[in-house]
Design an enzyme around this catalytic site. Structure first.
Site, PDB file in Angstrom:
ATOM      1  N   LEU A  24      -7.826  -1.176   7.711  1.00  0.00           N
ATOM      2  CA  LEU A  24      -7.862  -0.505   6.399  1.00  0.00           C
ATOM      3  C   LEU A  24      -6.727  -1.010   5.518  1.00  0.00           C
ATOM      4  CD1 LEU A  24      -8.327   3.196   7.630  1.00  0.00           C
ATOM      5  CD2 LEU A  24     -10.096   1.687   6.668  1.00  0.00           C
ATOM      6  N   ASP A  66      -7.290  -0.612  13.415  1.00  0.00           N
ATOM      7  CA  ASP A  66      -5.940  -0.196  13.011  1.00  0.00           C
ATOM      8  C   ASP A  66      -5.107   0.364  14.170  1.00  0.00           C
ATOM      9  OD1 ASP A  66      -5.580  -0.470  10.003  1.00  0.00           O
ATOM     10  OD2 ASP A  66      -7.526   0.517  10.074  1.00  0.00           O
ATOM     11  N   ARG A  91     -10.374   5.904  12.281  1.00  0.00           N
ATOM     12  CA  ARG A  91      -9.208   5.984  13.162  1.00  0.00           C
ATOM     13  C   ARG A  91      -9.208   7.242  14.028  1.00  0.00           C
ATOM     14  NH1 ARG A  91      -3.589   4.384  10.999  1.00  0.00           N
ATOM     15  NH2 ARG A  91      -3.467   4.007  13.234  1.00  0.00           N
ATOM     16  N   ARG A 137      -4.325  11.513   4.057  1.00  0.00           N
ATOM     17  CA  ARG A 137      -4.676  11.581   5.483  1.00  0.00           C
ATOM     18  C   ARG A 137      -4.295  12.906   6.161  1.00  0.00           C
ATOM     19  NH1 ARG A 137      -4.876   6.138   7.247  1.00  0.00           N
ATOM     20  NH2 ARG A 137      -5.833   4.970   5.542  1.00  0.00           N
ATOM     21  N   HIS A 168       1.500   7.128   3.417  1.00  0.00           N
ATOM     22  CA  HIS A 168       2.068   8.160   4.295  1.00  0.00           C
ATOM     23  C   HIS A 168       3.448   8.589   3.795  1.00  0.00           C
ATOM     24  CE1 HIS A 168      -0.583   6.537   7.739  1.00  0.00           C
ATOM     25  NE2 HIS A 168      -0.929   7.797   7.576  1.00  0.00           N
ATOM     26  N   CYS A 255       5.179   2.582  11.911  1.00  0.00           N
ATOM     27  CA  CYS A 255       3.777   2.680  12.341  1.00  0.00           C
ATOM     28  C   CYS A 255       3.516   2.026  13.694  1.00  0.00           C
ATOM     29  CB  CYS A 255       2.863   2.000  11.329  1.00  0.00           C
ATOM     30  SG  CYS A 255       3.391   2.140   9.637  1.00  0.00           S
TER      31      CYS A 255
HETATM   32  C1  CIR Z   1      -4.161   2.656   7.744  1.00  0.00           C
HETATM   33  O1  CIR Z   1      -4.529   2.577   6.562  1.00  0.00           O
HETATM   34  O2  CIR Z   1      -4.321   3.660   8.423  1.00  0.00           O
HETATM   35  C2  CIR Z   1      -3.509   1.443   8.364  1.00  0.00           C
HETATM   36  N1  CIR Z   1      -4.036   0.262   7.778  1.00  0.00           N
HETATM   37  C3  CIR Z   1      -2.013   1.499   8.194  1.00  0.00           C
HETATM   38  C4  CIR Z   1      -1.367   2.617   8.922  1.00  0.00           C
HETATM   39  C5  CIR Z   1       0.107   2.629   8.748  1.00  0.00           C
HETATM   40  N2  CIR Z   1       0.676   3.654   9.534  1.00  0.00           N
HETATM   41  C6  CIR Z   1       1.754   4.353   9.185  1.00  0.00           C
HETATM   42  O3  CIR Z   1       2.247   4.238   8.058  1.00  0.00           O
HETATM   43  N3  CIR Z   1       2.198   5.256  10.054  1.00  0.00           N
END
Ligand code: CIR
Length: 265
Positions: A24, A66, A91, A137, A168, A255
């Site tokens: 994503l 992801d 996810r 989210r 986030h 992440c």
């Molecule tokens: C997403 O959009 O969920 C992933 N491409 C990126 C997640 C990044 N995670 C985070 O900031 N904890």
């Protein structure tokens, strides 16, 4: 004294799969290069390991593009691990997939059941409280369910708002020590860090707000020299990690790992 908010014996990471190219992203600036991502990921894991911690690197899960961003699947506290309920439908299954690994290290593993949603990336655990930002989210119902789960251990939970257009809460901030937070100016302007010492990312370097303190190191993405200089001047021990490929998917330092000291060890 050991600080539980940034002193850890363990971390969990997951090797990026080939399907990372399908991950994503808010804005498409091209797919990440798998080989380069792997190299950056190796450097990241080696940096965590160099602090003396045990790093568990799980196998890639191609069915979840992801899933390298393990932080979103769980919250690991000293007393309990909680599988999240990720707010992106592609996810959702990552949380259940994380449970067997958590059960090897924790007596108590709980699961957010819903209706609400919550991503680990929206949770900043400090020495005194758990800050959680609502975002695209994470919603209030998810935060409330988590709040009830951690109540037996007297955690203070504070609901905040992730800035509009920011993926986030932790996209825009990180914990540097028990009293210090690295934050973008835009997030700090909301007043959410009152009572903390706040260091701002330099102008134009907002993308390095997603750094992590892990034992004696601060891991920050490579390419943010002004903020790096500030942190060095403040006495932090910086390790720069290439993040060009994760950044294409809005990912950063936090992440890529779950960081914790499990009770069973
Ligand atoms: C997403 O959009 O969920 C992933 N491409 C990126 C997640 C990044 N995670 C985070 O900031 N904890």
């Amino acid at each position: 004294m050991t600080k539980r908010s940034y002193t850890f014996t363990h971390a969990i990471a997951r090797t990026p799969g080939q399907s990372i190219t399908q991950g994503l992203r808010a804005v498409d600036v091209g797919a990440p290069d798998h080989e380069v991502f792997l190299k950056h990921h190796d450097d990241y894991v080696a940096a965590l390991e160099s602090t003396g911690a045990t790093i568990i690197t799980l196998d890639a899960m191609e069915e979840f593009p992801d899933s390298v961003f393990v932080e979103d699947a769980a919250l690991c506290l000293p007393e309990v691990a909680i599988a999240m309920r990720p707010g992106a439908s592609s996810r959702l299954g990552e949380a259940a997939a994380m449970i067997p690994s958590l059960e090897k290290l924790y007596d108590t593993v709980l699961t957010i059941q819903g209706e609400g949603f919550i991503d680990g990336g929206d949770i900043l655990t400090t020495e005194r409280e758990i800050l959680i930002g609502t975002s695209a989210r994470t919603d209030t119902a998810g935060i409330e369910e988590l709040h009830k789960m951690v109540a037996p251990w007297n955690y203070k939970v504070r609901e905040l708002q992730t800035p509009e257009g920011v993926l986030h809460f932790k996209t825009d901030c990180s914990l540097l020590d028990e009293e210090t937070i690295l934050s973008t100016k835009r997030l700090d302007a909301s007043g959410c860090f009152e009572g903390y010492r706040v260091l701002h990312t330099a102008e134009g370097e907002e993308a390095c707000a997603n750094s992590i303190r892990f034992n004696d190191l601060v891991l920050m993405p490579d390419g943010f020299p002004k903020t790096e200089e500030l942190l060095v001047k403040e006495g932090y021990n910086i390790r720069k990690i290439g993040n060009s490929e994760a950044a294409k998917l809005d990912g950063g330092m936090s992440c890529l790992s779950l960081r914790f000291s499990p009770p069973m060890m």
